[in-house]
Each structure stands twice: as structure tokens, then as C-alpha cells.
Design a protein around this motif. Structure first.
Motif, mmCIF file in Angstrom:
data_model
loop_
_atom_site.group_PDB
_atom_site.id
_atom_site.type_symbol
_atom_site.label_atom_id
_atom_site.label_comp_id
_atom_site.label_asym_id
_atom_site.label_seq_id
_atom_site.Cartn_x
_atom_site.Cartn_y
_atom_site.Cartn_z
ATOM 1 N N HIS A 56 -3.071 0.205 -4.811
ATOM 2 C CA HIS A 56 -4.398 0.707 -4.428
ATOM 3 C C HIS A 56 -4.318 2.223 -4.292
ATOM 4 C CE1 HIS A 56 -2.339 0.279 -0.585
ATOM 5 N NE2 HIS A 56 -3.308 0.898 0.067
ATOM 6 N N HIS A 58 -4.763 4.533 -1.945
ATOM 7 C CA HIS A 58 -4.368 5.344 -0.788
ATOM 8 C C HIS A 58 -3.166 6.228 -1.142
ATOM 9 C CE1 HIS A 58 -6.492 2.300 2.068
ATOM 10 N NE2 HIS A 58 -7.329 3.168 1.520
ATOM 11 N N HIS A 61 0.449 5.326 -1.582
ATOM 12 C CA HIS A 61 0.799 4.395 -2.670
ATOM 13 C C HIS A 61 0.547 5.000 -4.050
ATOM 14 C CE1 HIS A 61 1.347 1.059 0.159
ATOM 15 N NE2 HIS A 61 0.486 1.784 0.869
ATOM 16 N N HIS A 121 -8.144 -5.289 2.169
ATOM 17 C CA HIS A 121 -7.652 -3.996 2.665
ATOM 18 C C HIS A 121 -8.755 -2.990 2.357
ATOM 19 C CE1 HIS A 121 -4.803 -1.005 3.934
ATOM 20 N NE2 HIS A 121 -4.778 -0.392 2.773
ATOM 21 N N ASP A 143 0.065 -3.345 3.242
ATOM 22 C CA ASP A 143 -1.348 -3.014 3.303
ATOM 23 C C ASP A 143 -2.249 -4.240 3.198
ATOM 24 O OD1 ASP A 143 0.263 -0.689 2.321
ATOM 25 O OD2 ASP A 143 -1.624 0.325 2.774
ATOM 26 N N HIS A 191 -4.148 -3.094 8.573
ATOM 27 C CA HIS A 191 -2.715 -3.348 8.361
ATOM 28 C C HIS A 191 -2.234 -4.513 9.218
ATOM 29 C CE1 HIS A 191 -1.804 0.178 5.872
ATOM 30 N NE2 HIS A 191 -2.776 0.774 6.555
HETATM 31 ZN ZN LIG Z 1 -3.594 1.301 2.146
#
Ligand SMILES: [Zn+2]
Ligand SMILES: [Zn+2]
Length: 257
Positions: A56, A58, A61, A121, A143, A191
Motif C-alpha cells: 500500500h 504509506h 512501505h 487498513h 498494517d 494497526h
Molecule cells: Zn500502512
């Protein structure tokens, strides 16, 4: 098949898996230079990688996935939603080979079978991955706001699991984080805390498990021994059997034979 982590936590996640000469990264949240340096620690070079799989958008990542993919000519695999979010974050895809994936459609990278699965998420179209070589399966889950029956089905029967144990709920609530952030992290799209990870693990078919590693630990709101103890309770095993992925070191090679 074998796997290792270059680092895990809110400052950057990156995991590498290898089977029969095929190698993939899951996520690239460390700078290209740091990613290359840590690959070297594991005896690998960026040129030996065949795919970057992005869970994803974020930062921790996907922050450096395009840059690393462009620098070393490694295709980046991601969902349509993650690609849109990357565009909105103005991450340049110049020189990157993008391969679009669907949240529930398996595909192959050389000898590695990749099974993406959808997760709750707070990202546009997040997925996590199970990797296999035909004989063994490695489940990687970071996540996750809350477990679902789909998540449990995907992770059941794996030979190895890397599982998010983000925070200890009491530590999070006692922290000096603003209230909105506490609510976001502990909410259904945030989370996984230690006790939720323990429950998730307890709900799985664990009969083939040879490796369990606690990952994506908050440096402020968790301790390695709490995460380890939670997963060990679900497994009914000694705490030293549970591995912990750290921000700086990740963890070294684990073999699945
Ligand atoms: Zn995340
Ligand atoms: Zn993360």
C-alpha cells in the motif's frame, strides 16, 4: 525457499524472499541506498531482484519503491488504488515498469507464486501477500486494522508467518500521541495490537508452522518481549521460539525446507 527482513517498523519496511533463483521484495520503505546496503548484509545485490511487491502507499512501505525500481530496473507490482495514491503523493514513475495486480488474483514471479489478499487498513487499496514455491507458503501481514475471515483463510496452513504486532494497547493509550492518532492506530483500519495478533494467530491452522516472526513493532508503544509473549501464548510455545523483526536489523535469513 528462504526469506529475511531488511527492516520493519514505521520508519520503513522491506522483506526479501527467494525460491529457486527468483527473488522478490515486499515493500520498499527504506531509501534506495539503505535498501542496497541492507541487501548486501544478506549477500544480495539489487540487480538480483525480480520484482518489488507493494502492499500500500504509506511512506514506510511504498516511499522508495519507484525510486529503487527505476534505479535497478526492477518491475513494481501494485494495485490500481495504490498506483493512484502514488500519483497523488507525486512519486515519479519515470523509468519504472509498473505491473498492475488485483487484490485476490494470484500471479507468478519466476518460481515464486504470489497470492495477494485484501485487508482492512486506511489506504486506498491495500493488500498483503502469501508467497509460495509450490511446496511451502510464507504469509506476510503488516498494517491490518482488524482480522477478517478472508485474512484467516489466506494465512491458514502457512509454513512461516511474519505477523504485525504493532502496539500494546495500554501503552498506546498512555502515550503522548494525540487522541485522533491513538484512535486511528487502534481503530478497525489501523494497526494490529499484540492481543489482536495473538487472537488472529490462535484462529489459524498452525499445523505446518516452522517460523513465526513479530513485525512492525511501534518503537514507542511496544516492547519486543510483550509481542513475543503474545504470539507464544497463541502457539503454546516458549517465547524464544518467536522471532522479532527490528527497525534497524529486520531479521536474518530463515530457511523453509
Ligand atoms: Zn500502512
Ligand atoms: Zn506500515
Amino acid at each position: 525457499m528462504r526469506f529475511a527482513s531488511l527492516g520493519s517498523g514505521s520508519k520503513g519496511n522491506c522483506l526479501v524472499a527467494e525460491a529457486a533463483g527468483s527473488r522478490v521484495l515486499i515493500d520498499c520503505g527504506l531509501s534506495p541506498r539503505e535498501t542496497a546496503r541492507r541487501l548486501g548484509r544478506l549477500g544480495l545485490e539489487p540487480g538480483g531482484l525480480h520484482a518489488i511487491l507493494v502492499t500500500h502507499e504509506h511512506d514506510d512501505h511504498a516511499g522508495h519503491a519507484y525510486a529503487f525500481g527505476a534505479q535497478h530496473a526492477i518491475p513494481v507490482h501494485l494495485t490500481h488504488g495504490t498506483r493512484r495514491a502514488q500519483e497523488e503523493a507525486r512519486r515519479s514513475a519515470d523509468g519504472v515498469e509498473l505491473r498492475m495486480i488485483e487484490g485476490r488474483e494470484p500471479f507468478a514471479v519466476g518460481a515464486i507464486r504470489v497470492e495477494p489478499f485484501t485487508v482492512p487498513h486506511d489506504a486506498r487499496e491495500p493488500v498483503q501477500f502469501v508467497l509460495g514455491d509450490g511446496a511451502r507458503r510464507l504469509g506476510v501481514l503488516t498494517d491490518l486494522g482488524a482480522s477478517t475471515s478472508h485474512v484467516e483463510k489466506m494465512l491458514s496452513g502457512c509454513d512461516a508467518l511474519v505477523l504485525e504486532t504493532n502496539h500494546e494497547l495500554e501503552m498506546l493509550w498512555a502515550s503522548d500521541y494525540p487522541r485522533w492518532l491513538k484512535e486511528r492506530i487502534s481503530g478497525p483500519f489501523g494497526h494490529l495490537d499484540n492481543v489482536s495478533a495473538e487472537r488472529l494467530l490462535a484462529a489459524l491452522d498452525r499445523s505446518r508452522l516452522k517460523h513465526v516472526i513479530a513485525a512492525h513493532l511501534s518503537q514507542q508503544n511496544n516492547h519486543a518481549d510483550l509481542a513475543r509473549a503474545a504470539l507464544a501464548r497463541a502457539l503454546g510455545c516458549s517465547e524464544d521460539w518467536v522471532g522479532v523483526a527490528t527497525q534497524e536489523e529486520g531479521f536474518g535469513w530463515r530457511e523453509l525446507n
